[in-house]
Write an enzyme that holds these catalytic residues in place. Sequence first.
Site, mmCIF file in Angstrom:
data_model
loop_
_atom_site.group_PDB
_atom_site.id
_atom_site.type_symbol
_atom_site.label_atom_id
_atom_site.label_comp_id
_atom_site.label_asym_id
_atom_site.label_seq_id
_atom_site.Cartn_x
_atom_site.Cartn_y
_atom_site.Cartn_z
ATOM 1 N N HIS A 133 -5.287 -0.115 1.236
ATOM 2 C CA HIS A 133 -5.823 -1.301 1.646
ATOM 3 C C HIS A 133 -7.163 -0.857 2.730
ATOM 4 O O HIS A 133 -7.608 -1.938 2.985
ATOM 5 C CB HIS A 133 -4.856 -2.137 1.932
ATOM 6 N N GLU A 181 -10.152 -2.318 15.327
ATOM 7 C CA GLU A 181 -8.960 -2.950 15.812
ATOM 8 C C GLU A 181 -8.391 -2.469 17.185
ATOM 9 O O GLU A 181 -7.719 -3.081 17.865
ATOM 10 C CB GLU A 181 -7.872 -2.795 14.828
ATOM 11 N N GLU A 204 1.821 2.457 13.069
ATOM 12 C CA GLU A 204 0.919 2.480 12.079
ATOM 13 C C GLU A 204 -0.279 1.690 12.691
ATOM 14 O O GLU A 204 -0.104 0.353 12.776
ATOM 15 C CB GLU A 204 1.561 1.859 10.875
ATOM 16 N N ASP A 224 0.790 -1.277 -0.103
ATOM 17 C CA ASP A 224 0.074 0.026 -0.172
ATOM 18 C C ASP A 224 1.005 1.192 0.018
ATOM 19 O O ASP A 224 1.493 1.608 1.137
ATOM 20 C CB ASP A 224 -0.942 -0.146 1.258
#
Length: 528
Positions: free
Chosen positions: A476, A335, A326, A233
């Site tokens: 992505h 998440e 990240e 990505d």
Amino acid sequence: MAEYTDPRGDAAAEEMPELSDGDDDDFDEDVWQSMEEEDSQPVTVTCLFCDRLLNSVPATLQHCTEEHQVNLVDVIRKHNLDDYGYIKMINFIRSTKSDASCLTGLPDAPLPWESEDFLRPVLQDDPLLQTDPEELCESLSPSMCPTSQSESHGALQQRAQAAEERARLSEEALARAMDDLHKLKLLAQDLVLNAETSKSAKLGAVAELREDEDEAYFSSYGHYSIHEEMLKDKVRTESYRDFMYRNPEVFKDKVVLDVGCGTGILAMFAARAGAKKVIAVDQSGIIYQAMDIVRFNQLEDKITLIKGRIEDITLPVEKVDIIISEWMGYFLLFESMLDSVLYARDLYLADGGTVYPDLCNISLAAVGDSQKHQDHIEFWDDVYGFNMACMKRVVVPEAMVEMVKADTLISEPTVIQTIDCNTVCLSELEFASDFCLKITNTTECTAIVGYFDIFFDKGCGNKVMFSTGPQVTKTHWKQTVFLLERPFSVQAGEELRGKITVRKNKKDPRALLISLQLRDRKLFYSLQ
Ligand code: SAH
């Protein structure tokens, strides 16, 4: 290869009386009686090396040991003979009429009876051929082979030790296999729940496995494919790279912490950008690859890799100047990895230090895409002639992760939340926000789309940002789509007012629950 028949199995089968078509009772009586008689008949065994007839296999072996100084059990063990090897040896000795000396000083290979021809029995109904060599070795009492007892004592001890070692290794292998199996189970559940090979596919099982929640999460990051997807990505990875390479003054002589280093890419960017030291942490098994990668790139003096959850480990330094990570998931917060970054910030970031990226926006826009609506919603009205409209109730509430075509946007985007990673606290990651969408087209509104933008801003001479929105290069993360079961008409120039709430799913804190209030409707979605 010579044809052969199994000298034991087939011989026995041939002797079995044919089943009679007649009265079953007759059969039972006569046949069983005759078989019992056969069983009790004494056997006659011809010695392998002389004409002596003996009345049992063990007696024959003892005779061979005493008269011919050949211990057949030792020969079987020495050459590790299986059923076929044993049978061929017996037939070889009988057919070549070799004397006992033929068995002494034999090479390990090739053995003189290797030919398949020796599978053919030399003597009819040879009792020696009806004996299993393994049984022979196990059942033969030491008193029957007195000479071998002292000879093979050492050998026996060696075999016992070897067997113990094999058992130990097998136990270890079994433990490893059980562990792998457990991990595989988690991965399989994950894959079954989410067929795509995307971030969500790797994370989908989390809700199902509360107690193994983090294990499933981290094992999903152990596989290379997710890292390949992220590294490829370019929007994502080049933004991090550009931020670090274009702002070397930010990194010069700084101690940097990389939370969730994966393959180590961000840590290596930081090291190349001039950091004095980089500590890179990851709980997933990918860190073992990162260790190799760092070494291959001769950065081991600058980068220290630590395997573990950032929440569980102790860093080798008290404070760091910069935290890079990240951590972003779908719709930014899916998440919940930002929680871990905030934990690291509060514990390790020095006064005046900075977390990068520092700013994040979450935005919404209205979508008018009747084709997509048709594909995902109306589809259920008529499926091969059947009404499956009830499926809409389960389809609609699942937020979709997919690309939205820019030409289907029917409003200007609006920012619903800005997060400053240097100041935000955990509780602010759950929020409610009123919004207003300026409609640009007179059409049907079929969905609301959500996405996020990321900024590397604080103290940077060369600021860098990237967006995951529908109008720019695909990432992505794609976009997050909230479908409306019943589209509604909107007018160009209209201000569509609404309210959004974003909460963690208590049953699965890595998943999100989102509600949207639009016009007079309240809609509920989950992102999992
Ligand atoms: N920094 C890498 C990987 C990003 S993906 C890159 O940019 O390519 C996020 C990584 O963070 C995963 O490898 C995951 O295992 C790790 N991670 C997530 N939460 C973590 C935690 N609490 N402690 C340690 N590692 C974590």
